[in-house]
Design an enzyme around this catalytic site. Sequence first.
Site, short mmCIF file in Angstrom:
data_model
loop_
_atom_site.label_atom_id
_atom_site.label_comp_id
_atom_site.label_asym_id
_atom_site.label_seq_id
_atom_site.Cartn_x
_atom_site.Cartn_y
_atom_site.Cartn_z
CG LEU A 253 26.61 -31.23 30.45
CD1 LEU A 253 27.55 -32.02 29.56
CD2 LEU A 253 26.41 -31.96 31.78
CB CYS A 263 9.77 -25.55 34.16
SG CYS A 263 8.73 -24.61 33.04
#
Length: 433
Positions: A253, A263
């Site tokens: 966050l 990825c």
Amino acid sequence: MHVAMIGTGYVGLVSGACFADFGHTVTCIDKDAGKIERLKAGGIPIYEPGLDLLVASNVKAGRLFFSTDAAEAVKDADAVFIAVGTPSRRGDGHADLSYVHAAAEEIAGLLDGFTVVVTKSTVPVGTGDEIEAIIKETRPDADVAVVSNPEFLREGAAIEDFKRPDRVVVGTQDERAKAVMRELYRPLYLNETPILFTSRRTSELIKYAANAFLAMKITFINEVADLCEAVGADVQQVARGIGLDGRIGGKFLNAGPGYGGSCFPKDTLALVRTARAAGSPVELIETTVKVNDARKKAMAAKVSRAVAGDLAGKTVGVLGLTFKPNTDDMRDAPALDIVPALQAQGAKVQAFDPEGHEAQTMLTGVDFKANPYDVAEGADVLVIITEWDQFRALDLDRIKLLMNKPVLVDLRNIYKPEDMQARGFLYTSVGRA
């Protein structure tokens, strides 16, 4: 146990070294003879904190070996791991499985006795079935169990993640294979690590779903950051306020310039393609991909606004080029979008990254400097793109004196606005006044 690791890239080298440190005998195999010779000589082809010492200690202990020849290692192996690359395929975004298929075909011809073939590479659902079919077609007599065992390694913290993971996921319904996998990961039982056995297809999807969820979480807080700027709120306090909710959690966050790396970009795109092919589109993930791509490009506009909307002829100093700190990985790094966008507006860019040496082959027209202070010298605006630790404790008084104008755009929120204002900087951050 004896392990053969096909591929000495990021996943293969870290996994091989960690398995060796668990006490297994591991041979890491790669067709790149230069890379293997470098590894044999003690060199490490990637930057990962602690990996050089881990490799050296296990080579010295006689548990870790490197070779271009898979024959002997596969023949003696209890488990053969496929840890080759699965980049996005040009043109359609699907995962390119050509390296995986080639590894499966090579392995098939070398198997001797019961062997567990483990897919460590990130692959779409159903790839295990394809690997099994390739092996059976090449060697109908092969006594083999094909298993999915996805990796969940964070670059910069990969060794810790391997040795103290949140969980280990193993996709197989073969009891002999389960026994081999339990033995491979037996040291983790001391830490009471959950080992989740599932079907092979479920295991393959867990990996993609995990990465897509984290990418979506990053994109969510980035959109909230934009809203914070519009209404006069503080995204860091918002993130803390929602992150303290146990159902949400505070990780991933941190508002910034968008996700990148090896990825998230390719895995979200591959999941979108897989879902569409299955007739079950994942529209939240499709939107995540779209929003993240746009965000990286939009960061140049934030820099432009900090200098009254005109970058033409100005010198922009950039601190950090890799997609995250503690890695040398430049794959899909936000800097690869931000720097060209700054140049397109007429800016001259000078930059520094502690390990982003590959950037020099990927970015043109950039003046690469030796340290942050060389970057600041003569700059009209300084931009922090990657939050390396050394950028968190800069001598700001020195930085201010070196710059043409004390303008700093902090895309990682590593400084406090009130502190920067007190030091006389014109300071812009993400999601804060």
